[in-house]
Design a protein around this motif. Sequence first.
Motif, mmCIF file in Angstrom:
data_model
loop_
_atom_site.group_PDB
_atom_site.id
_atom_site.type_symbol
_atom_site.label_atom_id
_atom_site.label_comp_id
_atom_site.label_asym_id
_atom_site.label_seq_id
_atom_site.Cartn_x
_atom_site.Cartn_y
_atom_site.Cartn_z
ATOM 1 N N CYS A 1 9.981 -6.091 4.185
ATOM 2 C CA CYS A 1 10.250 -5.849 2.841
ATOM 3 C C CYS A 1 9.221 -6.719 1.775
ATOM 4 C CB CYS A 1 11.776 -5.832 2.349
ATOM 5 S SG CYS A 1 12.886 -4.796 3.050
ATOM 6 N N GLY B 1 14.740 -2.198 0.548
ATOM 7 C CA GLY B 1 15.713 -2.356 1.837
ATOM 8 C C GLY B 1 15.047 -1.652 3.035
ATOM 9 N N TYR C 1 21.429 0.590 6.933
ATOM 10 C CA TYR C 1 20.790 0.187 5.693
ATOM 11 C C TYR C 1 21.068 -1.330 5.645
ATOM 12 C CZ TYR C 1 19.342 -0.909 0.832
ATOM 13 O OH TYR C 1 18.720 -1.420 -0.118
ATOM 14 N N ARG C 2 19.942 -1.899 5.385
ATOM 15 C CA ARG C 2 19.727 -3.399 5.309
ATOM 16 C C ARG C 2 18.877 -3.851 4.042
ATOM 17 N NH1 ARG C 2 19.981 -5.412 10.856
ATOM 18 N NH2 ARG C 2 20.799 -3.620 11.949
ATOM 19 N N ASN C 3 19.508 -4.582 3.323
ATOM 20 C CA ASN C 3 19.052 -5.196 2.064
ATOM 21 C C ASN C 3 17.585 -5.920 2.505
ATOM 22 O OD1 ASN C 3 21.113 -4.345 0.184
ATOM 23 N ND2 ASN C 3 22.461 -6.171 0.774
ATOM 24 N N CYS D 1 24.085 2.795 0.397
ATOM 25 C CA CYS D 1 23.107 2.772 -0.876
ATOM 26 C C CYS D 1 22.721 4.236 -1.210
ATOM 27 C CB CYS D 1 21.480 2.343 0.126
ATOM 28 S SG CYS D 1 20.317 2.277 -1.103
ATOM 29 N N ALA E 1 18.834 -8.029 -3.127
ATOM 30 C CA ALA E 1 17.598 -7.674 -3.295
ATOM 31 C C ALA E 1 16.974 -8.076 -4.712
ATOM 32 C CB ALA E 1 17.370 -6.152 -3.254
#
Length: 261
Positions: free
Chosen positions: A38, A48, A63-65, A74, A197
């Motif tokens: 990212c 993300g 989902y990962r920030n 998200c 984020a």
Amino acid sequence: MSYPFLKGHGTENDFVVLPDPDESVHGDLDPDRVRALCDRRSGIGADGVLRAVRRDDGWFMDYRNADGSISEMCGNGIRVFARYLHERQGEDFPMRIQTRDGVKVLTNDGDQLTADMGAPVVLGATEVSVGHLSWAARHVSMGNPHAVAFVDDLADAGSLLEAPGHDPAVYPEGVNVEFVVRRGTHHVAMRVHERGAGETRSCGTGACAVAVATALADDAPRGTTYRVDVPGGTLHVVWTDDDRVLMTGPAELVAEGTTDL
């Protein structure tokens, strides 16, 4: 190890999509690797990571920030995820996608995708602050926590490089904070600081929380469509008679390649 990726965005909320049908990438997707992917200077750059996992009963969106932390949901990401499944995996609409916040159903109308985000949870009043300024806020959960604050001017929120102040007893795992101004009847604009984020160009679950909070403030009948302008575009949100929040907006895939980050 190198592996394929795609880059996509929904109203300029952008994501790295990692196809991982057999879960071969999972073991390597630690927080350091997510942050590397990212990073906007040394990586691909994104708000993300969306890991696409095929399960016996369908696709799961992991989902990962951008900071490597895991998030429940998200809203812009799930539209990008659905676009990927349709264009690269041949999945048809309507589409059921598994998330940490349950199964979400996606439909399409041309370039616009609609996500049934489920029922909102409207909680109590709270407060957020930036510097010496503070505002009353509404606590709304869309699977992940939100604090919605109506302000006179979006500029009052400053740069939002740092997370707005909030009550840690109300939000022990952090919170997405939306600052909102009215633009007209059933029309608002917002800025958002997303936990994990920072300030982003858009937040789908945030737009849903904003529409719910605004509908409550307006005493609007269910089924009223709210236009929510974000820095990266426009989303339309309806809180239905049967207590579902439907969010409609674009989703695009803009690049693909291979990475060893």
